[in-house]
Design a protein around this motif. Structure first.
Motif, PDB file in Angstrom:
ATOM      1  N   UNK A   1     120.940 -34.873  56.812  1.00  0.00           N
ATOM      2  CA  UNK A   1     119.780 -34.584  55.579  1.00  0.00           C
ATOM      3  C   UNK A   1     119.159 -33.475  56.702  1.00  0.00           C
ATOM      4  N   UNK A   2     118.353 -33.435  55.394  1.00  0.00           N
ATOM      5  CA  UNK A   2     117.062 -33.095  56.154  1.00  0.00           C
ATOM      6  C   UNK A   2     115.831 -33.785  56.253  1.00  0.00           C
ATOM      7  N   UNK A   3     116.294 -34.508  55.285  1.00  0.00           N
ATOM      8  CA  UNK A   3     115.518 -36.057  55.593  1.00  0.00           C
ATOM      9  C   UNK A   3     115.426 -36.651  56.732  1.00  0.00           C
ATOM     10  N   UNK A   4     116.787 -36.130  57.729  1.00  0.00           N
ATOM     11  CA  UNK A   4     116.774 -36.902  59.180  1.00  0.00           C
ATOM     12  C   UNK A   4     116.160 -35.586  59.846  1.00  0.00           C
ATOM     13  N   UNK A   5     116.201 -34.134  59.280  1.00  0.00           N
ATOM     14  CA  UNK A   5     115.902 -33.254  60.907  1.00  0.00           C
ATOM     15  C   UNK A   5     114.482 -33.127  60.485  1.00  0.00           C
ATOM     16  N   UNK A   6     113.653 -34.130  59.036  1.00  0.00           N
ATOM     17  CA  UNK A   6     111.816 -34.063  59.289  1.00  0.00           C
ATOM     18  C   UNK A   6     111.799 -34.781  59.854  1.00  0.00           C
ATOM     19  N   UNK A   7     112.718 -36.216  60.160  1.00  0.00           N
ATOM     20  CA  UNK A   7     112.115 -37.486  61.511  1.00  0.00           C
ATOM     21  C   UNK A   7     112.221 -37.225  62.113  1.00  0.00           C
ATOM     22  N   UNK A   8     113.387 -36.551  62.577  1.00  0.00           N
ATOM     23  CA  UNK A   8     113.868 -36.341  63.963  1.00  0.00           C
ATOM     24  C   UNK A   8     112.165 -34.778  64.760  1.00  0.00           C
ATOM     25  N   UNK A   9     111.759 -33.963  63.746  1.00  0.00           N
ATOM     26  CA  UNK A   9     111.120 -33.401  64.391  1.00  0.00           C
ATOM     27  C   UNK A   9     109.637 -33.750  64.475  1.00  0.00           C
ATOM     28  N   UNK A  10     108.980 -35.057  63.749  1.00  0.00           N
ATOM     29  CA  UNK A  10     108.856 -35.726  64.561  1.00  0.00           C
ATOM     30  C   UNK A  10     108.671 -36.440  65.421  1.00  0.00           C
ATOM     31  N   UNK A  11     109.598 -37.371  65.192  1.00  0.00           N
ATOM     32  CA  UNK A  11     110.441 -37.646  66.187  1.00  0.00           C
ATOM     33  C   UNK A  11     110.183 -36.910  67.794  1.00  0.00           C
TER      34      UNK A  11
ATOM     35  N   UNK B   1     115.710 -44.452  66.373  1.00  0.00           N
ATOM     36  CA  UNK B   1     117.141 -45.203  66.592  1.00  0.00           C
ATOM     37  C   UNK B   1     116.926 -45.210  65.258  1.00  0.00           C
ATOM     38  N   UNK B   2     116.227 -44.067  64.448  1.00  0.00           N
ATOM     39  CA  UNK B   2     116.577 -43.625  63.449  1.00  0.00           C
ATOM     40  C   UNK B   2     116.806 -41.605  63.884  1.00  0.00           C
ATOM     41  N   UNK B   3     116.168 -41.173  64.581  1.00  0.00           N
ATOM     42  CA  UNK B   3     115.774 -40.126  64.333  1.00  0.00           C
ATOM     43  C   UNK B   3     115.845 -39.271  65.378  1.00  0.00           C
ATOM     44  N   UNK B   4     116.733 -40.414  66.356  1.00  0.00           N
ATOM     45  CA  UNK B   4     116.359 -39.719  67.842  1.00  0.00           C
ATOM     46  C   UNK B   4     117.721 -38.549  68.213  1.00  0.00           C
ATOM     47  N   UNK B   5     117.943 -38.462  68.992  1.00  0.00           N
ATOM     48  CA  UNK B   5     118.663 -37.431  69.586  1.00  0.00           C
ATOM     49  C   UNK B   5     120.495 -38.657  68.974  1.00  0.00           C
ATOM     50  N   UNK B   6     121.614 -38.004  68.500  1.00  0.00           N
ATOM     51  CA  UNK B   6     122.325 -38.357  68.477  1.00  0.00           C
ATOM     52  C   UNK B   6     122.808 -39.552  67.406  1.00  0.00           C
ATOM     53  N   UNK B   7     122.118 -39.604  66.397  1.00  0.00           N
ATOM     54  CA  UNK B   7     121.881 -40.348  65.784  1.00  0.00           C
ATOM     55  C   UNK B   7     122.538 -39.773  64.504  1.00  0.00           C
ATOM     56  N   UNK B   8     122.270 -40.322  63.139  1.00  0.00           N
ATOM     57  CA  UNK B   8     122.940 -39.846  61.881  1.00  0.00           C
ATOM     58  C   UNK B   8     122.489 -41.197  60.743  1.00  0.00           C
ATOM     59  N   UNK B   9     122.224 -40.171  59.473  1.00  0.00           N
ATOM     60  CA  UNK B   9     121.846 -41.184  58.521  1.00  0.00           C
ATOM     61  C   UNK B   9     122.500 -42.252  57.310  1.00  0.00           C
ATOM     62  N   UNK B  10     123.789 -41.883  58.603  1.00  0.00           N
ATOM     63  CA  UNK B  10     124.801 -43.022  57.921  1.00  0.00           C
ATOM     64  C   UNK B  10     124.857 -44.160  58.635  1.00  0.00           C
ATOM     65  N   UNK B  11     123.975 -44.358  60.043  1.00  0.00           N
ATOM     66  CA  UNK B  11     123.947 -45.374  60.497  1.00  0.00           C
ATOM     67  C   UNK B  11     122.826 -46.123  60.328  1.00  0.00           C
ATOM     68  N   UNK B  12     121.374 -45.303  59.560  1.00  0.00           N
ATOM     69  CA  UNK B  12     120.586 -46.323  59.412  1.00  0.00           C
ATOM     70  C   UNK B  12     119.991 -47.607  58.927  1.00  0.00           C
ATOM     71  N   UNK B  13     119.703 -48.791  59.793  1.00  0.00           N
ATOM     72  CA  UNK B  13     119.587 -49.886  59.101  1.00  0.00           C
ATOM     73  C   UNK B  13     118.551 -49.824  58.397  1.00  0.00           C
ATOM     74  N   UNK B  14     117.406 -49.673  59.342  1.00  0.00           N
ATOM     75  CA  UNK B  14     116.094 -49.437  58.499  1.00  0.00           C
ATOM     76  C   UNK B  14     115.652 -48.935  57.053  1.00  0.00           C
ATOM     77  N   UNK B  15     114.445 -49.068  56.485  1.00  0.00           N
ATOM     78  CA  UNK B  15     114.390 -48.524  54.980  1.00  0.00           C
ATOM     79  C   UNK B  15     113.704 -47.665  55.318  1.00  0.00           C
ATOM     80  N   UNK B  16     114.058 -46.828  54.446  1.00  0.00           N
ATOM     81  CA  UNK B  16     113.911 -45.570  54.816  1.00  0.00           C
ATOM     82  C   UNK B  16     112.606 -44.973  54.548  1.00  0.00           C
ATOM     83  N   UNK B  17     111.960 -44.058  55.221  1.00  0.00           N
ATOM     84  CA  UNK B  17     110.477 -43.214  54.776  1.00  0.00           C
ATOM     85  C   UNK B  17     110.777 -42.584  53.551  1.00  0.00           C
ATOM     86  N   UNK B  18     109.379 -42.929  53.480  1.00  0.00           N
ATOM     87  CA  UNK B  18     110.072 -41.451  51.824  1.00  0.00           C
ATOM     88  C   UNK B  18     109.081 -39.805  52.836  1.00  0.00           C
TER      89      UNK B  18
END
Length: 149
Positions: A34-44, A66-83
């Motif tokens: 998702x776009x949120x994942x891409x944003x977090x991935x770039x930050x990471x 664990x949310x935005x590293x290589x190979x991660x995906x939003x469907x695996x998120x267990x943490x609260x989603x950051x805005x």
């Protein structure tokens, strides 16, 4: 700071500030994230490349690996989603910190072997980071067009 970083990071931040947060968690058909994942991935990745996250940097939450590293995906998120606002704020802070790095820092040899591309200095890693950001920004723009169509 390089002109390329100013242009690349500036374009990323401008794009993000104009986004409707309602679309950032839509995963269009044919896209892996998702776009949120891409944003977090770039930050990471920026934090990992330039500041040694998570071992040498505490500037972003530990859960981001664990949310935005290589190979991660939003469907695996267990943490609260950051805005999106929080992600933008972290990116702006990271931009300031990168701008504060000096030429001596970029000239330093990496204290590890980078796995591809014959990357040997922090300056070369910085160039890869900018390429990576531009590539992901293109993906986000394509996703936005697909979602809005």
């Amino acid at each position: 700071m390089s002109k390329q970083f100013e242009l690349t990071r500036g374009a990323l931040l401008q794009f993000l500030k104009e986004l409707d947060e309602k679309i950032i968690d839509v995963q269009p058909k044919g896209f892996n994230n998702t776009i949120r994942w891409h944003v977090g991935h770039l930050l990471f990745v920026g934090e990992k490349f330039m500041f040694g996250y998570p071992k040498r940097s505490l500037n972003i939450p530990a859960a981001y690996e664990s949310m935005f590293g290589l190979g991660t995906k939003p469907s695996q998120w267990t943490e609260d989603i950051t805005t999106l606002t929080e992600l933008i704020s972290y990116l702006e802070d990271q931009t300031r910190r990168i701008n504060d790095l000096n030429e001596e820092y970029f000239a330093q040899s990496l204290p590890f072997k980078f796995p591809f591309g014959n990357i040997q200095t922090f300056g070369e890693l910085f160039q890869l980071m900018m390429y990576h950001e531009a590539e992901h920004l293109g993906q986000m723009k394509a996703m936005k067009r697909w979602i809005e169509a």
